[in-house]
Design a protein around this motif. Structure first.
Motif, PDB file in Angstrom:
ATOM      1  N   GLY A 179     -16.581  -6.942 -17.327  1.00 15.81           N
ATOM      2  CA  GLY A 179     -15.166  -6.736 -17.623  1.00 15.81           C
ATOM      3  C   GLY A 179     -14.627  -5.360 -17.300  1.00 15.81           C
ATOM      4  N   GLN A 180     -15.451  -4.471 -16.743  1.00 13.19           N
ATOM      5  CA  GLN A 180     -14.997  -3.106 -16.500  1.00 13.19           C
ATOM      6  C   GLN A 180     -14.087  -2.973 -15.277  1.00 13.19           C
ATOM      7  N   MET A 181     -14.263  -3.838 -14.286  1.00 12.30           N
ATOM      8  CA  MET A 181     -13.459  -3.723 -13.074  1.00 12.30           C
ATOM      9  C   MET A 181     -11.976  -3.920 -13.380  1.00 12.30           C
ATOM     10  N   GLU A 182     -11.659  -4.884 -14.222  1.00 10.37           N
ATOM     11  CA  GLU A 182     -10.254  -5.107 -14.574  1.00 10.37           C
ATOM     12  C   GLU A 182      -9.659  -3.875 -15.240  1.00 10.37           C
ATOM     13  N   LYS A 183     -10.367  -3.274 -16.180  1.00 16.81           N
ATOM     14  CA  LYS A 183      -9.868  -2.088 -16.873  1.00 16.81           C
ATOM     15  C   LYS A 183      -9.677  -0.937 -15.901  1.00 16.81           C
ATOM     16  N   GLN A 184     -10.628  -0.765 -14.988  1.00 17.99           N
ATOM     17  CA  GLN A 184     -10.533   0.329 -14.023  1.00 17.99           C
ATOM     18  C   GLN A 184      -9.343   0.139 -13.103  1.00 17.99           C
ATOM     19  N   LEU A 219      -3.862   8.936   6.669  1.00 20.59           N
ATOM     20  CA  LEU A 219      -3.788   7.875   5.651  1.00 20.59           C
ATOM     21  C   LEU A 219      -3.321   6.595   6.319  1.00 20.59           C
ATOM     22  N   LEU A 220      -4.069   5.507   6.091  1.00 23.11           N
ATOM     23  CA  LEU A 220      -3.706   4.212   6.649  1.00 23.11           C
ATOM     24  C   LEU A 220      -2.870   3.425   5.647  1.00 23.11           C
ATOM     25  N   LEU A 221      -1.651   3.086   6.058  1.00 22.51           N
ATOM     26  CA  LEU A 221      -0.732   2.268   5.280  1.00 22.51           C
ATOM     27  C   LEU A 221      -0.088   1.259   6.220  1.00 22.51           C
ATOM     28  N   GLU A 222       0.311   0.105   5.675  1.00 26.33           N
ATOM     29  CA  GLU A 222       1.071  -0.838   6.483  1.00 26.33           C
ATOM     30  C   GLU A 222       2.391  -1.139   5.792  1.00 26.33           C
ATOM     31  N   THR A 223       3.283  -1.779   6.523  1.00 23.88           N
ATOM     32  CA  THR A 223       4.555  -2.198   5.955  1.00 23.88           C
ATOM     33  C   THR A 223       4.503  -3.680   5.604  1.00 23.88           C
ATOM     34  N   SER A 224       5.427  -4.103   4.757  1.00 30.87           N
ATOM     35  CA  SER A 224       5.589  -5.523   4.475  1.00 30.87           C
ATOM     36  C   SER A 224       7.061  -5.787   4.231  1.00 30.87           C
ATOM     37  N   GLY A 225       7.393  -7.055   3.986  1.00 26.57           N
ATOM     38  CA  GLY A 225       8.791  -7.437   3.824  1.00 26.57           C
ATOM     39  C   GLY A 225       9.330  -8.052   5.095  1.00 26.57           C
ATOM     40  N   PRO A 226      10.390  -8.858   4.994  1.00 30.41           N
ATOM     41  CA  PRO A 226      10.926  -9.558   6.168  1.00 30.41           C
ATOM     42  C   PRO A 226      11.429  -8.635   7.256  1.00 30.41           C
ATOM     43  N   GLU A 227      11.786  -7.412   6.925  1.00 29.10           N
ATOM     44  CA  GLU A 227      12.240  -6.449   7.923  1.00 29.10           C
ATOM     45  C   GLU A 227      11.353  -5.200   7.932  1.00 29.10           C
ATOM     46  N   SER A 228      10.113  -5.354   7.471  1.00 23.89           N
ATOM     47  CA  SER A 228       9.158  -4.240   7.404  1.00 23.89           C
ATOM     48  C   SER A 228       9.759  -3.055   6.663  1.00 23.89           C
ATOM     49  N   GLU A 229      10.469  -3.344   5.586  1.00 17.96           N
ATOM     50  CA  GLU A 229      11.203  -2.311   4.868  1.00 17.96           C
ATOM     51  C   GLU A 229      10.437  -1.725   3.685  1.00 17.96           C
ATOM     52  N   VAL A 230       9.213  -2.212   3.459  1.00 16.11           N
ATOM     53  CA  VAL A 230       8.432  -1.797   2.302  1.00 16.11           C
ATOM     54  C   VAL A 230       7.117  -1.162   2.759  1.00 16.11           C
ATOM     55  N   VAL A 231       6.807   0.030   2.243  1.00 19.01           N
ATOM     56  CA  VAL A 231       5.488   0.629   2.436  1.00 19.01           C
ATOM     57  C   VAL A 231       4.547  -0.023   1.425  1.00 19.01           C
ATOM     58  N   LYS A 232       3.472  -0.583   1.921  1.00 21.08           N
ATOM     59  CA  LYS A 232       2.563  -1.376   1.093  1.00 21.08           C
ATOM     60  C   LYS A 232       1.295  -0.576   0.816  1.00 21.08           C
ATOM     61  N   LEU A 233       0.953  -0.429  -0.461  1.00 17.97           N
ATOM     62  CA  LEU A 233      -0.252   0.289  -0.871  1.00 17.97           C
ATOM     63  C   LEU A 233      -1.281  -0.723  -1.351  1.00 17.97           C
ATOM     64  N   LEU A 234      -2.436  -0.739  -0.683  1.00 17.61           N
ATOM     65  CA  LEU A 234      -3.477  -1.720  -0.978  1.00 17.61           C
ATOM     66  C   LEU A 234      -4.849  -1.040  -0.894  1.00 17.61           C
ATOM     67  N   PRO A 235      -5.093  -0.022  -1.711  1.00 17.25           N
ATOM     68  CA  PRO A 235      -6.384   0.684  -1.621  1.00 17.25           C
ATOM     69  C   PRO A 235      -7.521  -0.173  -2.158  1.00 17.25           C
ATOM     70  N   PRO A 236      -8.758   0.151  -1.821  1.00 13.94           N
ATOM     71  CA  PRO A 236      -9.889  -0.559  -2.424  1.00 13.94           C
ATOM     72  C   PRO A 236      -9.864  -0.410  -3.940  1.00 13.94           C
ATOM     73  N   LEU A 237     -10.354  -1.418  -4.650  1.00 11.77           N
ATOM     74  CA  LEU A 237     -10.427  -1.324  -6.107  1.00 11.77           C
ATOM     75  C   LEU A 237     -11.432  -0.262  -6.538  1.00 11.77           C
ATOM     76  N   THR A 238     -12.340   0.082  -5.654  1.00 10.73           N
ATOM     77  CA  THR A 238     -13.373   1.068  -5.952  1.00 10.73           C
ATOM     78  C   THR A 238     -12.947   2.490  -5.615  1.00 10.73           C
ATOM     79  N   VAL A 239     -11.700   2.676  -5.216  1.00  4.82           N
ATOM     80  CA  VAL A 239     -11.217   4.020  -4.895  1.00  4.82           C
ATOM     81  C   VAL A 239     -11.384   4.925  -6.115  1.00  4.82           C
ATOM     82  N   THR A 240     -11.772   6.164  -5.884  1.00  7.53           N
ATOM     83  CA  THR A 240     -11.924   7.096  -7.002  1.00  7.53           C
ATOM     84  C   THR A 240     -10.568   7.682  -7.378  1.00  7.53           C
ATOM     85  N   PRO A 241     -10.426   8.201  -8.595  1.00  8.48           N
ATOM     86  CA  PRO A 241      -9.154   8.846  -8.960  1.00  8.48           C
ATOM     87  C   PRO A 241      -8.791   9.985  -8.024  1.00  8.48           C
TER      88      PRO A 241
END
Length: 429
Positions: free
Chosen positions: A322-327, A382-404
């Motif tokens: 259950g620690q992954m959810e809390k992290q 830094l690698l980021l992608e866009t999302s949304g119908p007009e690519s109007e949103v910066v999307k943040l999707l880091p690994p769950l294991t990313v450190t603080p």
């Protein structure tokens, strides 16, 4: 960091024009570990993309890599169709004991093929078979895959147009907040269901993402999802939750619908279910829906045994206590605070943010700005992608294991990219 675009001659001359990610990230990547990739010139990049959500446990996770190497070195089965293997048994036992039983979920498990769209196609086919109806309802800005059945329940006009033929038997309805809360939830949907003159064929199922990833990080409220589940039950429609990108812990719990307290009839899972980025997908459904004839839905690559190995290792390592959810929820609070500060700094309130767990979106009033921010972020490593119908949103999707510390580094880089692009018209960046 100054990055010189590589000579991409072989990619430009041999590979199809359909390629996309390599255009936004003009580098030749060579190695990756954890939350970082390295290109062939030695430049390091912090990864807030995570294989579009396929690498929740990071690149070359050492625990999963060790399990995979050991399996290959002992000549374990690689390709097995749907034959019984020790690797499949180990995965099914882990999935049942670590994921399904603790959540009191009764699902049968189907291996429909290696990709997310395979899982969606099997879910749609099963729903139509069970209910003996053709129509399926989806939602505005939905994305469910690139094969024809999945495209029929996808909202994006650009992706739909690529089908080249009419996409039928799918009907879109407004997603949560689509009408800015000016109309009560599901008023239009239920009115169509009750009115025999509405022209809506009674649907076999409704398919929904709890958070629309490709659609712009649109987050459905738990109460909206509960109301949808109730609507489906009252009108004899199956509820399909597409958890391909938001499952496997992306929003905190293993399944993204847990927070709403619902039990969908069918769930599709892919991307990070293998844990290592290996192709694998699942279609989960209630036992009474298991009316398949043997071989009625099959596929050559539905038995990816190396993926079973890494999937079992991921479940036993990250989900047994259950620690992954809390992290993940704690890391999400860190992202939320940073995005709030970025938006507060933006002149005239031209940016807003939304998300859950470790999936977040930063939307700009100037729709071209998101692409400019991602381009500048790449220049800063830094690698980021866009999302949304007009690519109007910066999307943040880091690994769950990313450190603080890595998360803080990436968020500071994002803040700098936002500041830098504010100084130059987005079209010129």
């Amino acid at each position: 960091m100054t990055i010189t675009p590589p000579a991409l001659s072989v990619f430009e001359t041999i590979e199809s024009e359909v390629r996309s990610y390599c255009r936004g990230w003009p580098a030749v990547f060579d190695r990756a570990q954890g939350s970082r990739l390295t290109d062939e010139d030695g430049h390091s990049y912090l990864d807030f993309f995570a294989g579009a959500g396929s690498l929740n446990y990071g690149h070359n996770n050492p625990v999963l890599k060790r399990a995979l190497i050991d399996y290959i070195e002992r000549d374990g089965i690689t390709h097995g169709l749907d034959m019984a293997t020790t690797a499949k048994r180990a995965f099914l036992e882990s999935f049942q004991n670590v994921i399904l039983r603790p959540r009191d979920l009764p699902y049968k498990v189907m291996f429909p093929g290696p990709t997310g769209t395979n899982a969606v196609e099997s879910a749609l086919k099963l729903a139509r078979k069970v209910k003996d109806r053709e129509s399926v309802v989806s939602f505005t800005n939905a994305f469910h895959g690139m094969s024809l059945g999945s495209l029929a329940v996808t909202g994006n006009a650009f992706k739909r147009a690529g089908a080249g033929i009419p996409l039928v038997h799918g009907t879109p309805m407004p997603f949560d907040h689509y009408l800015d809360d000016s109309v009560p939830d599901f008023l239009w949907f239920e009115r169509l269901l009750l009115d025999r003159g509405s022209g809506l064929n009674k649907p076999a199922a409704v398919i929904v993402e709890t958070v629309q990833g490709e659609g712009g990080i649109n987050v459905a409220r738990p109460e909206w999802l509960r109301a949808l589940a109730d609507l489906c039950e009252r009108h004899d429609m199956l509820l399909i939750v597409d958890d391909i990108q938001m499952g496997c812990g992306r929003t905190g719990p293993f399944f993204s619908f847990e927070e709403a307290g619902i039990v969908p009839d069918i769930v599709t899972v892919s991307k990070s279910i293998s844990g290592y980025g290996l192709p694998m997908s699942l279609c989960l459904f209630k036992p009474e829906l298991d009316i398949w004839e043997p071989g009625e839905h099959n596929g050559t690559f539905r038995g990816n045994n190396p993926a079973f190995v890494t999937a079992a290792a991921a479940l036993n390592t990250y989900w047994a206590d259950g620690q992954m959810e809390k992290q993940t929820l704690a890391r999400g609070e860190q992202v939320e605070q940073a995005l709030a500060e970025i938006c507060a700094e933006s002149a005239g309130g031209d940016a807003e943010f939304r998300g859950r767990g470790l999936v977040w979106g930063l939307e700009f009033r100037d729709k071209a700005r998101a692409t400019a921010v991602c381009r500048r972020a790449f220049e800063l490593g830094l690698l980021l992608e866009t999302s949304g119908p007009e690519s109007e949103v910066v999307k943040l999707l880091p690994p769950l294991t990313v450190t603080p510390e890595e998360l803080d580094e990436g968020l500071r880089t994002l803040a700098r990219a936002v500041r830098d692009t504010a100084r130059v018209p987005a079209a010129a960046v």
